[in-house]
Design an enzyme around this catalytic site. Structure first.
Site, PDB file in Angstrom:
ATOM      1  CB  CYS A 269      -0.890  -3.844   9.696  1.00 65.27           C
ATOM      2  SG  CYS A 269       0.645  -3.080  10.254  1.00 65.27           S
ATOM      3  CB  CYS A 270       0.635  -6.116   4.929  1.00 61.00           C
ATOM      4  SG  CYS A 270      -0.971  -6.758   4.406  1.00 61.00           S
ATOM      5  CE  LYS A 271       0.006  -0.743  -1.988  1.00 55.22           C
ATOM      6  NZ  LYS A 271       0.749  -0.764  -3.251  1.00 55.22           N
TER       7      LYS A 271
END
Length: 103
Positions: free
Chosen positions: A68-70
């Site tokens: 996951c990230c932004k």
């Protein structure tokens, strides 16, 4: 069951759920500063620029990696790197969306 499931294509939510049942590792590929502003409990923070250097560490876990990230872009790049190195990986998208899916 969605239309794509009929053809053996699983949705992101289905992939995440299946991986979590199997004991997946969640890796947040944002910067440490972004991670410190909020993250999923028990997730690892490995910035996308360091993923390739940490492949052996992740491989030793012998688990699917949910990334996951932004927004999902960096997680997508990390997924490609891990898959090229023989690690089963799922792009979980944004950390907030993934966190919501997990609860």
């Amino acid at each position: 069951m969605g239309l794509l499931s009929i053809f053996g294509i699983k949705s992101k939510a289905e992939q995440v759920k299946e991986a979590m049942v199997e004991g997946a590792v969640i890796v947040d590929v944002r910067t440490p500063q972004e991670y410190n502003e909020g993250h999923i409990s028990n997730s690892l923070n490995i910035p996308v620029q360091q993923i390739e250097a940490r492949v052996s560490t992740l491989k030793k876990k012998n688990k699917t990696v949910i990334l996951c990230c932004k927004s999902g872009g960096r997680a997508g790049r990390a997924k490609t790197i891990l898959q090229k190195n023989g690690i089963k990986a799922v792009n979980g998208g944004s950390w907030g969306g993934l966190n919501y899916m997990l609860h």
